[in-house]
Design an enzyme around this catalytic site. Structure first.
Site, PDB file in Angstrom:
ATOM      1  N   ALA A  61       0.840  -1.199   0.000  1.00 56.30           N
ATOM      2  CA  ALA A  61       0.000   0.000   0.000  1.00 56.30           C
ATOM      3  C   ALA A  61       0.876   1.251   0.000  1.00 56.30           C
ATOM      4  O   ALA A  61       2.070   1.199   0.303  1.00 56.30           O
ATOM      5  CB  ALA A  61      -0.921  -0.007   1.210  1.00 56.30           C
ATOM      6  N   GLY A 103       0.752  -4.732   1.764  1.00 57.82           N
ATOM      7  CA  GLY A 103      -0.606  -4.881   1.259  1.00 57.82           C
ATOM      8  C   GLY A 103      -0.693  -5.797   0.059  1.00 57.82           C
ATOM      9  O   GLY A 103      -1.714  -6.458  -0.162  1.00 57.82           O
ATOM     10  N   GLU A 106      -0.891  -9.233   1.518  1.00 56.00           N
ATOM     11  CA  GLU A 106      -2.227  -9.442   2.078  1.00 56.00           C
ATOM     12  C   GLU A 106      -3.244  -9.679   0.966  1.00 56.00           C
ATOM     13  O   GLU A 106      -4.137 -10.528   1.091  1.00 56.00           O
ATOM     14  CB  GLU A 106      -2.631  -8.231   2.922  1.00 56.00           C
ATOM     15  CG  GLU A 106      -1.790  -8.080   4.189  1.00 56.00           C
ATOM     16  CD  GLU A 106      -2.107  -6.799   4.942  1.00 56.00           C
ATOM     17  OE1 GLU A 106      -2.543  -6.878   6.101  1.00 56.00           O
ATOM     18  OE2 GLU A 106      -1.901  -5.703   4.363  1.00 56.00           O
ATOM     19  N   GLU A 126       5.762  -4.108   7.572  1.00 54.65           N
ATOM     20  CA  GLU A 126       5.167  -2.963   8.271  1.00 54.65           C
ATOM     21  C   GLU A 126       5.740  -2.740   9.672  1.00 54.65           C
ATOM     22  O   GLU A 126       5.906  -1.595  10.116  1.00 54.65           O
ATOM     23  CB  GLU A 126       3.641  -3.129   8.366  1.00 54.65           C
ATOM     24  CG  GLU A 126       2.902  -2.835   7.069  1.00 54.65           C
ATOM     25  CD  GLU A 126       2.780  -4.029   6.163  1.00 54.65           C
ATOM     26  OE1 GLU A 126       1.895  -4.024   5.289  1.00 54.65           O
ATOM     27  OE2 GLU A 126       3.578  -4.986   6.315  1.00 54.65           O
TER      28      GLU A 126
END
Length: 252
Positions: A61, A103, A106, A126
């Site tokens: 992300a 992200g 994920e 992260e």
């Protein structure tokens, strides 16, 4: 940022946001819209998501959208996207090449089947930014167990495709130049199934993960008797087997 096409009952969706397919909110919405389009298209029997960028499925992300003013909106958008894929009634396949991080990792884990190239690198870094991957923190223990999940989520380690496959995160690892073909092969196989049965099975599968064993067994039995066996395809498949012929699915 998205390329969309349908061929032989398979919706092919490719991320194309150079240089690394960063998942900003605009791309999340575009991908979500493409998944919705495939979900509502009666001619689509399986959904495949890959990348037009050889060096990245997605590197994660947008870090700028993790800051306090945008984070709540970004997290809500991402959660909606993940759920559209994870709980999709049709079979879903991810074709992973290169970086699959944060992200992007994920996102890939939300698919039913994940094919990765030999040189793919996966992980959720992260924690290194004193941040966290909310989806992975909840989903990964269900996919790879506690130890594998903690290695990826808590240590923030990047892992190889081979390690990820060993921890149950991937369906198959193939040479990089075979990723798209192998993902398409799986999508075609899944597309040949009864969508009526796939829809019911996936619902039971995910519901069972949050039930104790006895409750889960009973839920699966009840669903079989009250839903699956009452579908046309539920009877057609059994009759075709007994009559030694190929079943003809109506998806009802």
């Amino acid at each position: 940022m998205i390329a969309y096409s349908v061929e032989d009952g398979i919706a092919k969706i490719y991320l194309n946001n150079p240089p690394l397919n960063i998942l900003n909110m605009n791309l999340m919405r575009e991908l979500g819209d493409a998944v919705d389009r495939a979900s509502h298209d009666a001619s689509v029997r399986a959904i495949l998501v890959g990348t037009r960028i050889e060096k990245a499925f997605s590197a994660g992300a947008d870090v700028k959208e993790h800051l306090p003013d945008k984070a709540p909106y970004m997290l809500d958008e991402f959660k909606k996207l993940i759920e559209k894929i994870l709980f999709n009634e049709k079979p879903t396949v991810a074709a992973v090449k290169g970086a699959c991080l944060g992200g992007g990792f994920e996102l890939a884990m939300a698919f039913d089947f994940v094919v990765a190239g030999n040189s793919a690198v996966l992980g959720t870094p992260e924690i290194m930014l004193s941040s966290m991957p909310p989806i992975a923190a909840i989903l990964m223990p269900r996919i790879s167990g506690i130890r594998g999940a903690l290695r990826v989520v808590l240590l923030g380690e990047n892992i190889t495709a081979q390690d990820a496959a060993g921890m149950g995160m991937l369906t198959k690892v193939v040479p990089d130049n075979e990723v798209d073909a192998e993902a398409l092969k799986i999508a075609r196989s899944a597309a040949g199934l009864s969508l009526a049965a796939v829809k019911i099975l996936k619902k039971v599968f995910w519901a069972g993960l949050v039930m104790d064993l006895s409750e889960g067994f009973q839920h699966a039995n009840d669903t079989y008797v009250k839903e699956l066996i009452k579908t046309q395809d539920g009877v057609e498949g059994l009759r075709a087997f007994l009559e030694k012929r190929k079943p003809v699915w109506s998806d009802r």
